[in-house]
Design a protein around this motif. Structure first.
Motif, PDB file in Angstrom:
ATOM      1  N   SER A  66      43.366  45.206  46.282  1.00 32.57           N
ATOM      2  CA  SER A  66      42.504  45.739  45.225  1.00 32.57           C
ATOM      3  C   SER A  66      43.314  46.134  43.997  1.00 32.57           C
ATOM      4  CB  SER A  66      41.694  46.937  45.739  1.00 32.57           C
ATOM      5  OG  SER A  66      42.549  47.987  46.166  1.00 32.57           O
ATOM      6  N   SER A  67      44.541  46.625  44.200  1.00 29.67           N
ATOM      7  CA  SER A  67      45.399  46.986  43.068  1.00 29.67           C
ATOM      8  C   SER A  67      45.722  45.752  42.230  1.00 29.67           C
ATOM      9  CB  SER A  67      46.697  47.630  43.570  1.00 29.67           C
ATOM     10  OG  SER A  67      46.440  48.843  44.249  1.00 29.67           O
ATOM     11  N   VAL A  68      45.995  44.643  42.899  1.00 29.31           N
ATOM     12  CA  VAL A  68      46.271  43.390  42.177  1.00 29.31           C
ATOM     13  C   VAL A  68      45.022  42.910  41.453  1.00 29.31           C
ATOM     14  CG1 VAL A  68      46.866  40.954  42.441  1.00 29.31           C
ATOM     15  CG2 VAL A  68      48.129  42.686  43.721  1.00 29.31           C
ATOM     16  N   ARG A  69      43.894  42.903  42.157  1.00 28.73           N
ATOM     17  CA  ARG A  69      42.655  42.405  41.558  1.00 28.73           C
ATOM     18  C   ARG A  69      42.208  43.244  40.372  1.00 28.73           C
ATOM     19  NH1 ARG A  69      39.254  40.912  47.158  1.00 28.73           N
ATOM     20  NH2 ARG A  69      40.533  39.073  47.686  1.00 28.73           N
ATOM     21  N   ASP A  70      42.546  44.540  40.393  1.00 24.32           N
ATOM     22  CA  ASP A  70      42.136  45.432  39.310  1.00 24.32           C
ATOM     23  C   ASP A  70      43.089  45.393  38.115  1.00 24.32           C
ATOM     24  OD1 ASP A  70      39.985  46.229  40.822  1.00 24.32           O
ATOM     25  OD2 ASP A  70      40.935  48.068  41.559  1.00 24.32           O
ATOM     26  N   ASP A  71      44.236  44.748  38.284  1.00 25.12           N
ATOM     27  CA  ASP A  71      45.220  44.663  37.201  1.00 25.12           C
ATOM     28  C   ASP A  71      45.140  43.263  36.598  1.00 25.12           C
ATOM     29  OD1 ASP A  71      47.697  44.244  35.721  1.00 25.12           O
ATOM     30  OD2 ASP A  71      48.441  46.076  36.678  1.00 25.12           O
ATOM     31  N   ALA A  72      44.519  43.148  35.442  1.00 28.28           N
ATOM     32  CA  ALA A  72      44.259  41.838  34.851  1.00 28.28           C
ATOM     33  C   ALA A  72      45.532  41.044  34.600  1.00 28.28           C
ATOM     34  CB  ALA A  72      43.481  42.003  33.543  1.00 28.28           C
ATOM     35  N   SER A  73      46.619  41.728  34.231  1.00 25.91           N
ATOM     36  CA  SER A  73      47.853  41.019  33.904  1.00 25.91           C
ATOM     37  C   SER A  73      48.500  40.386  35.132  1.00 25.91           C
ATOM     38  CB  SER A  73      48.844  41.971  33.227  1.00 25.91           C
ATOM     39  OG  SER A  73      49.208  43.021  34.111  1.00 25.91           O
ATOM     40  N   ILE A  74      48.299  41.005  36.304  1.00 23.60           N
ATOM     41  CA  ILE A  74      48.865  40.468  37.542  1.00 23.60           C
ATOM     42  C   ILE A  74      47.880  39.527  38.222  1.00 23.60           C
ATOM     43  CG2 ILE A  74      49.802  41.058  39.822  1.00 23.60           C
ATOM     44  CD1 ILE A  74      50.739  43.683  38.686  1.00 23.60           C
ATOM     45  N   ALA A  75      46.602  39.858  38.179  1.00 28.09           N
ATOM     46  CA  ALA A  75      45.575  39.072  38.869  1.00 28.09           C
ATOM     47  C   ALA A  75      45.487  37.639  38.355  1.00 28.09           C
ATOM     48  CB  ALA A  75      44.222  39.754  38.738  1.00 28.09           C
ATOM     49  N   LYS A  76      45.917  37.387  37.127  1.00 28.11           N
ATOM     50  CA  LYS A  76      45.832  36.025  36.594  1.00 28.11           C
ATOM     51  C   LYS A  76      46.933  35.120  37.153  1.00 28.11           C
ATOM     52  CE  LYS A  76      48.432  37.152  32.370  1.00 28.11           C
ATOM     53  NZ  LYS A  76      49.616  36.325  32.635  1.00 28.11           N
ATOM     54  N   SER A  83      47.630  35.347  43.500  1.00 28.66           N
ATOM     55  CA  SER A  83      46.418  35.177  44.304  1.00 28.66           C
ATOM     56  C   SER A  83      46.362  36.231  45.405  1.00 28.66           C
ATOM     57  CB  SER A  83      46.385  33.779  44.925  1.00 28.66           C
ATOM     58  OG  SER A  83      46.258  32.790  43.931  1.00 28.66           O
ATOM     59  N   THR A  84      45.168  36.511  45.903  1.00 28.96           N
ATOM     60  CA  THR A  84      44.996  37.526  46.949  1.00 28.96           C
ATOM     61  C   THR A  84      44.073  37.019  48.054  1.00 28.96           C
ATOM     62  OG1 THR A  84      43.110  38.557  45.805  1.00 28.96           O
ATOM     63  CG2 THR A  84      45.310  39.440  45.330  1.00 28.96           C
ATOM     64  N   VAL A  85      44.288  37.579  49.237  1.00 23.93           N
ATOM     65  CA  VAL A  85      43.433  37.334  50.403  1.00 23.93           C
ATOM     66  C   VAL A  85      43.222  38.689  51.078  1.00 23.93           C
ATOM     67  CG1 VAL A  85      43.236  36.193  52.645  1.00 23.93           C
ATOM     68  CG2 VAL A  85      44.305  34.995  50.730  1.00 23.93           C
ATOM     69  N   ASP A  86      41.973  39.056  51.376  1.00 22.94           N
ATOM     70  CA  ASP A  86      41.715  40.419  51.850  1.00 22.94           C
ATOM     71  C   ASP A  86      41.387  40.539  53.340  1.00 22.94           C
ATOM     72  OD1 ASP A  86      38.905  39.867  52.233  1.00 22.94           O
ATOM     73  OD2 ASP A  86      38.547  40.270  50.116  1.00 22.94           O
ATOM     74  N   ASN A  87      41.501  39.451  54.100  1.00 20.66           N
ATOM     75  CA  ASN A  87      41.203  39.528  55.538  1.00 20.66           C
ATOM     76  C   ASN A  87      42.325  38.883  56.350  1.00 20.66           C
ATOM     77  OD1 ASN A  87      40.590  36.972  54.568  1.00 20.66           O
ATOM     78  ND2 ASN A  87      38.889  36.647  55.985  1.00 20.66           N
ATOM     79  N   ALA A  88      43.562  39.256  56.019  1.00 19.31           N
ATOM     80  CA  ALA A  88      44.740  38.598  56.606  1.00 19.31           C
ATOM     81  C   ALA A  88      44.949  38.909  58.081  1.00 19.31           C
ATOM     82  CB  ALA A  88      45.995  38.994  55.829  1.00 19.31           C
ATOM     83  N   VAL A  89      44.207  39.860  58.630  1.00 15.69           N
ATOM     84  CA  VAL A  89      44.342  40.146  60.054  1.00 15.69           C
ATOM     85  C   VAL A  89      43.644  39.079  60.890  1.00 15.69           C
ATOM     86  CG1 VAL A  89      42.252  41.558  60.358  1.00 15.69           C
ATOM     87  CG2 VAL A  89      44.297  42.042  61.733  1.00 15.69           C
ATOM     88  N   THR A  90      42.803  38.260  60.256  1.00 11.82           N
ATOM     89  CA  THR A  90      42.088  37.187  60.960  1.00 11.82           C
ATOM     90  C   THR A  90      42.798  35.855  60.757  1.00 11.82           C
ATOM     91  OG1 THR A  90      40.688  36.574  59.078  1.00 11.82           O
ATOM     92  CG2 THR A  90      39.924  38.384  60.469  1.00 11.82           C
ATOM     93  N   ALA A  91      42.528  34.921  61.654  1.00  5.77           N
ATOM     94  CA  ALA A  91      43.103  33.583  61.510  1.00  5.77           C
ATOM     95  C   ALA A  91      42.614  32.918  60.229  1.00  5.77           C
ATOM     96  CB  ALA A  91      42.752  32.727  62.728  1.00  5.77           C
ATOM     97  N   GLY A 141      35.931  40.777  50.930  1.00  8.16           N
ATOM     98  CA  GLY A 141      35.802  42.065  50.261  1.00  8.16           C
ATOM     99  C   GLY A 141      35.454  41.933  48.786  1.00  8.16           C
ATOM    100  N   SER A 142      35.377  43.071  48.121  1.00  8.27           N
ATOM    101  CA  SER A 142      35.053  43.119  46.702  1.00  8.27           C
ATOM    102  C   SER A 142      36.098  42.358  45.892  1.00  8.27           C
ATOM    103  CB  SER A 142      34.997  44.577  46.237  1.00  8.27           C
ATOM    104  OG  SER A 142      34.777  44.663  44.853  1.00  8.27           O
ATOM    105  N   GLY A 143      35.628  41.517  44.996  1.00 10.84           N
ATOM    106  CA  GLY A 143      36.528  40.760  44.145  1.00 10.84           C
ATOM    107  C   GLY A 143      36.859  39.376  44.666  1.00 10.84           C
ATOM    108  N   ALA A 144      36.496  39.080  45.917  1.00 11.07           N
ATOM    109  CA  ALA A 144      36.745  37.745  46.485  1.00 11.07           C
ATOM    110  C   ALA A 144      35.677  36.778  45.990  1.00 11.07           C
ATOM    111  CB  ALA A 144      36.742  37.795  48.001  1.00 11.07           C
TER     112      ALA A 144
END
Length: 317
Positions: free
Chosen positions: A255-265, A268-276, A300-303
């Motif tokens: 969420s910190s990455v997704r909320d930071d426009a300069s980094i989010a561009k 990339s992010t994945v929010d369910n990494a505990v799953t296969a 999650g939010s932002g995906a």
């Protein structure tokens, strides 16, 4: 004349009448009341059994989904990272599932053909606000001459150290030789308890996946979470964006990455990494990044979707 004996006999008669009334009333109500209670107990027992069955079924379906994602992974990512050297960076915390996610992503990276240099764990001591000044001293004393001039000159120990670690751990071109003095830098941070090292780490990585659990909590949570984001930012700078952040949920470094426009561009992010599914998505997102595209995946939010579209081969030269 009414005497004390009269009062005693009267009170005894009253209590006797009450006792007889209770016995008669209980006997009259005992049948319907007991039957009603028995019906309620049976209903609750049936509901409990149904919930247990539903839970068992959900677990079985989750296991099947995980098995399915694992089985189709080779068709999606096999050979997509051939020639690439990958580093895993784990943000330390109380979430034990981070280890599970890290191991799963490591397996997926191997399936994709990447060579793993190892895993670097960013310890909680590194992100603690109280460590900033000592981290600055450590960075200044351990940085090789070839790197020291390129480090941030802003007096911020966590950022300077993050930049130094990125400089000795990664390179934006495959096959780049390790910087002279890199082992000295890593040993210094490890011996002082700021990082943990696993693997040979003899070759700079040209792709990175950062794995994080729950965000920091407590009075210094804001500063700790900001320090973790700084680590991502410095890896992003060193690799020109070939970085993916994989979290156990969207309520994390993700969420910190997704909320930071300069980094989010760029990251990339994945929010369910505990799953296969999430582990496959993390590697697919990395392949996608090598093709110049950034995406945010999971539940999650932002995906924007569960998985990236099948990415083209992005092997190293």
């Amino acid at each position: 004349m009414i005497n004390f004996r009269y009062h005693v006999v009267s009170l005894a008669a009253v209590f006797l009448a009450l006792a007889i009334g209770l016995v008669v009333g209980t006997a009259a109500a005992n049948g319907p009341l007991a039957e009603n209670l028995n019906d309620q107990v049976n209903k609750i027992t049936d509901e409990k059994e149904q919930l247990r069955d539903d839970l068992d079924q959900s677990r079985a379906e989750l296991k099947k989904n995980s098995d399915f994602a694992t089985e189709v992974a080779p068709m999606l990512i096999n050979g997509k990272l051939t020639g690439r050297t990958a580093l895993l960076v784990k943000i330390d915390g109380s979430d034990k599932d981070v280890d599970t996610a890290t191991d799963g992503i490591a397996a997926m990276l191997r399936t994709a053909g990447a060579k793993l240099t190892g895993t670097v764990t960013i310890k909680e001591k590194f992100t603690a606000p109280a460590s900033d000044s000592t981290l600055l001293d450590l960075a200044e004393s351990s940085a090789p001459p070839a790197i020291s001039g390129a480090l941030p000159n802003n007096g911020k120990g966590q950022e300077t150290s993050a930049a130094l670690l990125a400089a000795v751990l990664v390179a934006d071109k495959p096959g780049t030789p390790q910087v002279d003095g890199a082992r000295t830098v890593l040993s210094a941070y490890q011996s002082d308890g700021y990082i943990g090292l696993d693997g040979d780490l003899k070759t700079p990585a040209d792709v990175v996946i950062v794995v994080a659990g729950a965000p920091a909590s407590g009075k210094d949570a804001k500063e700790r979470n900001a320090a973790a984001l700084t680590v991502v930012s410095r890896l992003d700078v060193a690799l020109a964006g070939d970085v993916v952040v994989a979290g156990l949920s969207a309520n994390s470094l993700v969420s910190s990455v997704r909320d930071d426009a300069s980094i989010a561009k760029d990251v990339s992010t994945v929010d369910n990494a505990v799953t296969a599914y999430g582990q496959v998505a993390a590697v697919m997102a990395l392949v996608e990044r090598l093709g110049g595209k950034t995406g945010h995946y999971g539940i999650g939010s932002g995906a924007t979707s569960l998985l990236p579209k099948t990415a083209s081969v992005a092997s190293g030269s």
